[in-house]
Design a protein around this motif. Structure first.
Motif, PDB file in Angstrom:
ATOM      1  N   GLN A  75       0.834  -1.199   0.000  1.00  0.00           N
ATOM      2  CA  GLN A  75       0.000   0.000   0.000  1.00  0.00           C
ATOM      3  C   GLN A  75       0.872   1.253   0.000  1.00  0.00           C
ATOM      4  O   GLN A  75       0.602   2.210  -0.737  1.00  0.00           O
ATOM      5  N   GLN A  76       1.926   1.235   0.840  1.00  0.00           N
ATOM      6  CA  GLN A  76       2.805   2.409   0.883  1.00  0.00           C
ATOM      7  C   GLN A  76       3.539   2.573  -0.448  1.00  0.00           C
ATOM      8  O   GLN A  76       3.689   3.700  -0.951  1.00  0.00           O
ATOM      9  N   ALA A  77       3.975   1.439  -1.027  1.00  0.00           N
ATOM     10  CA  ALA A  77       4.657   1.522  -2.326  1.00  0.00           C
ATOM     11  C   ALA A  77       3.694   2.015  -3.395  1.00  0.00           C
ATOM     12  O   ALA A  77       4.062   2.834  -4.250  1.00  0.00           O
ATOM     13  N   LEU A  78       2.468   1.490  -3.346  1.00  0.00           N
ATOM     14  CA  LEU A  78       1.467   1.911  -4.317  1.00  0.00           C
ATOM     15  C   LEU A  78       1.138   3.378  -4.149  1.00  0.00           C
ATOM     16  O   LEU A  78       1.053   4.134  -5.138  1.00  0.00           O
ATOM     17  N   GLN A  79       0.966   3.809  -2.898  1.00  0.00           N
ATOM     18  CA  GLN A  79       0.690   5.219  -2.646  1.00  0.00           C
ATOM     19  C   GLN A  79       1.873   6.089  -3.087  1.00  0.00           C
ATOM     20  O   GLN A  79       1.701   7.152  -3.651  1.00  0.00           O
ATOM     21  N   GLY A  80       3.077   5.555  -2.798  1.00  0.00           N
ATOM     22  CA  GLY A  80       4.267   6.300  -3.242  1.00  0.00           C
ATOM     23  C   GLY A  80       4.349   6.367  -4.759  1.00  0.00           C
ATOM     24  O   GLY A  80       4.670   7.418  -5.341  1.00  0.00           O
ATOM     25  N   ALA A  81       4.056   5.257  -5.446  1.00  0.00           N
ATOM     26  CA  ALA A  81       4.102   5.226  -6.912  1.00  0.00           C
ATOM     27  C   ALA A  81       3.031   6.119  -7.491  1.00  0.00           C
ATOM     28  O   ALA A  81       3.274   6.856  -8.457  1.00  0.00           O
ATOM     29  N   LEU A  82       1.828   6.042  -6.899  1.00  0.00           N
ATOM     30  CA  LEU A  82       0.752   6.903  -7.379  1.00  0.00           C
ATOM     31  C   LEU A  82       1.093   8.371  -7.138  1.00  0.00           C
ATOM     32  O   LEU A  82       0.822   9.229  -7.977  1.00  0.00           O
TER      33      LEU A  82
END
Length: 183
Positions: free
Chosen positions: A146-153
């Protein structure tokens, strides 16, 4: 002479041959009287005395026989009691030995059961620990994702503008179109 004869008669040494009378000499008459009385008693009392003695003898013999029978009965009862005692002692020994062996067997069974239960509890503990580790690992993965996805987004949203976004979509549509033609 009459004096001498009278004196002999009176002393009882020479009884007169022709006369009957009482001898008044106590010393001379007692053994005679006693022997006559004893003779009469023996003659007439012999049957009664022998009957009394026979009866007494029979009662004594009967008492002895009864005593012997009672003694034999008592000995028989004693032997039965001893046999019963031996039997009870053997049974008590058998119960004691069986009881001790049964106690030992139950003790071993209980110890084995406790070890089995402890092994099962150890397995459950290990399974629970493994499950909790997997759950925690999955939670950490999810959070990282989730953090990686939020960071990527966040990175994509900050880097992308509308024109770049439209070109990326067109390129992807073009790739899907080329894939349809290949099929």
């Amino acid at each position: 002479m009459k004096n001498i004869t009278d004196s002999f008669l009176s002393l009882g040494y020479w009884p007169s041959a022709g006369s009957f009378g009482f001898n008044t000499d106590i010393l001379a008459t007692n053994p005679i009287n006693l022997s006559v009385v004893l003779g009469v008693l023996i003659f007439f009392g012999k049957g009664v005395l022998s009957d009394l003695l026979d009866n007494r003898k029979q009662r004594i013999l009967k008492t002895i026989r009864n005593s012997e029978e009672l003694r034999e009965g008592a000995i028989e009862q004693l032997e039965k009691a001893r046999a019963h005692l031996r039997k009870v002692e053997m049974e008590a020994d058998r119960f004691r030995v069986n009881g001790y062996s049964e106690i030992e067997r139950e003790k071993l069974n209980l110890i084995n059961s406790i070890y089995t239960t402890l092994d099962q509890l150890e397995n459950y503990k290990n399974e629970t620990i493994h499950f909790e580790q997997q759950r925690v690992i999955n939670q950490v993965r999810q959070r990282v994702f989730q953090q990686a996805l939020q960071g990527a987004l966040g990175t994509l949203n900050s880097c992308l503008n509308n024109e770049l976004h439209l070109r990326t979509i067109s390129a992807n549509i073009g790739m899907f179109g080329a894939m349809k033609e290949i099929k």
